[in-house]
Design a protein around this motif. Structure first.
Motif, short mmCIF file in Angstrom:
data_model
loop_
_atom_site.label_atom_id
_atom_site.label_comp_id
_atom_site.label_asym_id
_atom_site.label_seq_id
_atom_site.Cartn_x
_atom_site.Cartn_y
_atom_site.Cartn_z
N SER A 1 -12.31 2.18 1.89
CA SER A 1 -12.62 0.87 2.11
C SER A 1 -13.88 1.15 2.25
O SER A 1 -15.53 0.43 1.64
N GLN B 1 -0.43 4.68 4.70
CA GLN B 1 -1.08 5.11 4.04
C GLN B 1 -2.31 3.78 3.77
O GLN B 1 -3.71 3.40 2.95
N ASN C 1 -6.72 3.77 2.87
CA ASN C 1 -7.30 2.48 2.47
C ASN C 1 -8.51 2.18 2.58
O ASN C 1 -9.59 1.60 2.68
N ALA D 1 0.55 -1.50 0.03
CA ALA D 1 -0.07 -0.24 -0.11
C ALA D 1 0.81 1.37 -0.05
O ALA D 1 -0.02 2.34 -0.68
#
Length: 83
Positions: A52, A44, A48, A39
Motif C-alpha cells: 500500500s 501477509q 500488504n 489479512a
C-alpha cells in the motif's frame, strides 16, 4: 519461530513468552491482532502494508509526471484493493 508461542486469535508466532508479552505491552499487538487475522497472518499483513505504501508513492509520483492525463497506475491506485 515455528516452535514458539503463538497468539490464539491471529496465530502470530513468538520466539518465547517474553517476546509475546513485550509485543502485547509495547508493540501494540492488541490493536493489530484483528487486522493481522483478517489479512491472513502477520507476514501477509506486513506485506500488504508495504504494498500500500509503495502504491501510494508510485501514484503520487505518477500524478506529478502526468498532470492532465489519465494514468494507468493512478487508476489502479484508486481501486478498492489498494487503499
Amino acid at each position: 519461530l515455528s516452535l514458539g508461542k503463538k497468539c490464539g486469535r491471529c496465530s502470530t508466532r513468538y520466539c518465547g513468552p517474553e517476546c509475546q508479552k513485550k509485543h502485547w505491552e509495547e508493540g501494540g499487538h492488541d490493536k493489530l491482532c484483528k487486522l493481522i487475522k483478517k489479512a491472513g497472518g502477520a507476514e501477509q499483513y506486513n506485506a500488504n502494508q508495504k504494498y500500500s505504501a509503495a502504491v501510494a508513492v508510485a501514484a503520487e509520483k505518477c500524478a506529478e509526471d502526468t498532470k492532465g492525463q489519465t494514468c494507468y497506475i493512478c487508476t489502479q491506485a484508486l481501486h478498492w484493493k489498494t487503499k
